[in-house]
Design an enzyme around this catalytic site. Structure first.
Site, PDB file in Angstrom:
ATOM      1  N   GLU A  78       0.816  -1.215   0.000  1.00 16.95           N
ATOM      2  CA  GLU A  78       0.000   0.000   0.000  1.00 16.95           C
ATOM      3  C   GLU A  78       0.854   1.271   0.000  1.00 16.95           C
ATOM      4  OE1 GLU A  78      -3.067  -0.050  -0.565  1.00 16.95           O
ATOM      5  OE2 GLU A  78      -3.526  -2.168  -0.207  1.00 16.95           O
ATOM      6  N   CYS A 141      -8.102  -2.615   7.687  1.00 17.39           N
ATOM      7  CA  CYS A 141      -6.747  -2.526   7.145  1.00 17.39           C
ATOM      8  C   CYS A 141      -6.314  -1.071   6.989  1.00 17.39           C
ATOM      9  CB  CYS A 141      -6.660  -3.271   5.815  1.00 17.39           C
ATOM     10  SG  CYS A 141      -6.805  -5.061   5.999  1.00 17.39           S
ATOM     11  N   HIS A 165      -1.180  -5.998   1.668  1.00 17.32           N
ATOM     12  CA  HIS A 165      -2.390  -6.799   1.501  1.00 17.32           C
ATOM     13  C   HIS A 165      -2.050  -8.107   0.789  1.00 17.32           C
ATOM     14  CE1 HIS A 165      -5.648  -3.629   2.259  1.00 17.32           C
ATOM     15  NE2 HIS A 165      -6.008  -4.705   2.940  1.00 17.32           N
TER      16      HIS A 165
END
Length: 213
Positions: A78, A141, A165
């Site tokens: 991310e 998350c 992820h």
């Protein structure tokens, strides 16, 4: 260097969460750097609080949080976390905030501080598919990714934080036709390669990782 790696417990009706299961498979040391592993609850607030307690205890140089993104085809690192909880489903204690700020005193978003492109390239060097992601969603998350970035910004400026992820496991998609999955050993290897890149790169590498949409 101390690297704190977190994984969530099962949520959303699943009996297993590859996040914590893959974290458990990590070695206790990578390239001579200590790997500290922790399970966190899939609960708004408590997930960040548990990590903050552990950070205070062990004082890590890096915090990497790992979460399941069922439906994604590859390992996704991310880039950004946003200051909003907008939960499509309830967390494990029945909370479901909608359009609520994670931190009232925080900015709208944080760019995360790990070398995301170096991580992706090192994962791919092991023949494991990986890419940069520009959204961590608006559930737990993202909540943890933003929470850790905010802790860094307000309390531990020398600490680096980020989020990875991972896909479903094969056993999770037996009744989910056409849904991607990845075996647990491969996910764990990807995490190890990502951590190697964090250790080796104080600054990120310059390669394209963007998307057109």
């Amino acid at each position: 260097m101390k690297i704190l790696v977190s994984g969530f417990d099962p949520f959303g009706g699943e009996k297993i969460n590859p996040a914590i299961e893959s974290v458990k498979l990590l070695p206790d040391s990578i390239k001579g750097n200590e790997i500290i592993k922790i399970e966190i609850p899939t609960v708004i607030g408590k997930s960040v609080d548990k990590l903050k307690e552990k950070i205070k205890e062990v004082k890590p140089d890096v915090v990497i949080s790992v979460g399941q993104a069922g439906g994604r085809e590859d390992i996704t690192v991310e880039r950004v976390a946003i200051n909003v909880d907008d939960c499509r489903i309830k967390d494990n204690e029945g909370n479901q905030p909608i359009d609520e700020k994670i931190a009232e005193d925080g900015p709208d978003a944080y760019l995360l501080t790990l070398p995301i492109k170096a991580m992706v390239e090192n994962i791919k060097s092991a023949n494991i598919p990986a890419s940069v992601s520009n959204t961590a969603g608006t559930f737990i998350c993202n909540h943890v990714a933003y929470g850790m970035a905010h802790v860094r910004a307000t309390e531990y400026p020398n600490m680096r934080t980020g989020f990875i992820h991972i896909p479903f496991l094969p056993e999770q998609v037996l009744n989910k036709p056409h849904t991607a999955s990845m075996n647990l050993d491969t996910i764990a290897k990807a995490l190890e390669k990502a951590i190697e890149a964090v250790i080796d790169n104080d600054e990120d590498i310059k390669v394209t990782g963007g998307k057109t949409h």
